[in-house]
Design a protein around this motif. Structure first.
Motif, PDB file in Angstrom:
ATOM      1  N   GLN A  47       0.855  -1.252  -0.052  1.00 16.48           N
ATOM      2  CA  GLN A  47       0.038  -0.181  -0.023  1.00 16.48           C
ATOM      3  C   GLN A  47       0.888   1.262   0.040  1.00 16.48           C
ATOM      4  O   GLN A  47       1.812   1.276   0.619  1.00 16.48           O
ATOM      5  CB  GLN A  47      -0.897   0.050   1.164  1.00 16.48           C
ATOM      6  CG  GLN A  47      -1.779  -1.124   1.411  1.00 16.48           C
ATOM      7  CD  GLN A  47      -1.285  -2.459   1.954  1.00 16.48           C
ATOM      8  OE1 GLN A  47      -0.143  -2.062   2.425  1.00 16.48           O
ATOM      9  NE2 GLN A  47      -1.812  -3.487   1.878  1.00 16.48           N
ATOM     10  N   TYR A  73      -1.347  -3.262  -4.175  1.00 15.82           N
ATOM     11  CA  TYR A  73      -2.396  -3.894  -3.150  1.00 15.82           C
ATOM     12  C   TYR A  73      -3.385  -4.597  -3.750  1.00 15.82           C
ATOM     13  O   TYR A  73      -4.003  -5.650  -3.444  1.00 15.82           O
ATOM     14  CB  TYR A  73      -2.832  -2.957  -2.324  1.00 15.82           C
ATOM     15  CG  TYR A  73      -3.708  -1.809  -2.982  1.00 15.82           C
ATOM     16  CD1 TYR A  73      -5.138  -2.045  -2.785  1.00 15.82           C
ATOM     17  CD2 TYR A  73      -3.218  -0.775  -3.834  1.00 15.82           C
ATOM     18  CE1 TYR A  73      -5.942  -1.157  -3.404  1.00 15.82           C
ATOM     19  CE2 TYR A  73      -3.948   0.014  -4.329  1.00 15.82           C
ATOM     20  CZ  TYR A  73      -5.394   0.022  -4.334  1.00 15.82           C
ATOM     21  OH  TYR A  73      -6.169   0.918  -4.993  1.00 15.82           O
ATOM     22  N   GLN A  92      -6.429   1.920   0.457  1.00 16.58           N
ATOM     23  CA  GLN A  92      -5.984   0.672   0.015  1.00 16.58           C
ATOM     24  C   GLN A  92      -5.634  -0.558   1.100  1.00 16.58           C
ATOM     25  O   GLN A  92      -5.600  -1.613   0.579  1.00 16.58           O
ATOM     26  CB  GLN A  92      -4.271   1.123  -0.393  1.00 16.58           C
ATOM     27  CG  GLN A  92      -4.367   1.843  -1.604  1.00 16.58           C
ATOM     28  CD  GLN A  92      -3.142   2.244  -2.115  1.00 16.58           C
ATOM     29  OE1 GLN A  92      -1.997   1.935  -1.836  1.00 16.58           O
ATOM     30  NE2 GLN A  92      -2.968   3.416  -3.190  1.00 16.58           N
TER      31      GLN A  92
END
Length: 345
Positions: A126, A159, A228
């Motif tokens: 992320q 992600y 995310q």
């Protein structure tokens, strides 16, 4: 152009001694993207307060998780590097954002091997200002100053890559399939709420209420850490068939008194233990390598909190570390980049 790959992780002290920990924390916490306050205030906070109080306690924590080979994060990252190198034809170097394994050394290693085009891969699924962004900025500074003839290609947050979610889900499922559990906690490293606002490229569209995280298609999601993290949990839960109410997302490792992303992991563990949850499994998808935050903060402190509140079984699921299938995900990223570059030429 000769291609090369630079994997970059967070870093670690050279040893778990208070002296080395203090040096490491000084570099880490003085980064303006980690503690994003004016230099004077940051200097007073870090050098005047934190570095005079925290290194001894942090060193004791590192001593609990330190391996005979060295820092777990470093050792696991090196193993991962070796596996990626076995899968790709380009030189693969490893660097850390903080500590003695500097990004400059990593770039120099690749340049010495004749690389003129380098793909950097921050080992963070992320995006966050204090992780991915600080790596990108540091790389740009070093290239401008020391390596003006090389071309850098950045790697976006991964992600939501299907192969990454498949591997993450498989790694979690391997533990859950043999486990009787009441709840699965997805614990991500926390960041101050202001970091989310600063990363909002729409200049105010972020509502900071958790709802906009699930409205797909928003431009700010490309750089929204909270979105995310939430979507990582959603995608893994869907892949594993987890039922609503049996899993949740929390954030750990807060520092200072400013508002950080909620709910907090430690308080959630405490609350659920008090409420009667007896068997908890916990996974930390913001980390690809087991480290102080997973091995000590979660596996030791988290378990202690859970048991004190009446919980019985506390299972910590390992990070992806040097799994072969995770190395394959990274090598696929490399091949996609190399193929795209070749077609462009």
């Amino acid at each position: 152009m000769s291609k090369g790959i630079l994997l970059v992780n967070l870093g670690s002290p050279d040893s778990p001694s208070p002296k080395d920990v203090k040096k490491y924390l000084g570099e880490f916490l003085m980064d303006e993207r980690v503690i994003d306050v004016p230099l004077v205030a940051r200097t007073i906070l870090v050098k005047g307060i934190i570095l005079n109080t925290r290194p001894k306690a942090s060193a004791a924590a590192y001593q609990k998780i330190w391996w005979e080979e060295g820092s777990p994060l470093i050792v696991l990252s090196e193993r991962l590097q070796e596996k990626v190198q076995q899968k790709v034809e380009y030189p693969v170097a490893l660097a850390m954002r903080y500590g003695s394994m500097t990004i400059k050394k990593g770039l120099q290693e690749l340049v010495d091997k004749g690389c003129t085009e380098i793909k950097t891969i921050p080992l963070y699924p992320q995006f966050a200002m204090a992780t991915t962004e600080t790596i990108d900025v540091k790389v740009d500074e070093l290239v401008a100053k020391h390596f003006p003839d090389i071309k850098i290609t950045r790697t976006p947050a991964f992600y939501n890559r299907e192969d990454y979610i498949n591997v993450l889900s498989k790694s979690i499922g391997e533990t859950l399939n043999d486990l009787d559990y009441d709840h699965v906690l997805f614990s991500y490293h926390g960041v101050p709420e202001r970091h989310i606002r600063k990363s909002d490229i729409t200049n105010g569209n972020c509502q900071m209420n958790g709802k906009c995280c699930f409205k797909m298609g928003s431009k700010q999601h490309e750089f929204c850490y909270r979105h995310q993290c939430e979507i990582t949990t959603v995608n893994v839960a869907k892949k594993l068939g987890l039922k609503n109410g049996t899993y949740s997302t929390t954030f750990q490792s807060r520092l200072g008194f400013d508002p950080w992303l909620k709910p907090y992991t430690d308080r959630t563990i405490e609350r659920m233990g008090k409420a009667g949850t007896k068997k908890m499994a916990i996974v930390t998808p913001a980390f690809v390598s087991d480290c102080l935050e997973t091995l000590e903060e979660i596996a030791m402190e988290g378990e202690e909190i859970f048991h004190e509140m009446g919980g019985k079984e506390f299972t910590v699921i390992p990070c992806l570390n040097d799994r072969d299938d995770f190395a394959e995900v990274l090598s696929t990223m490399v091949e996609e980049w190399a193929t795209a570059e070749t077609k462009a030429v």
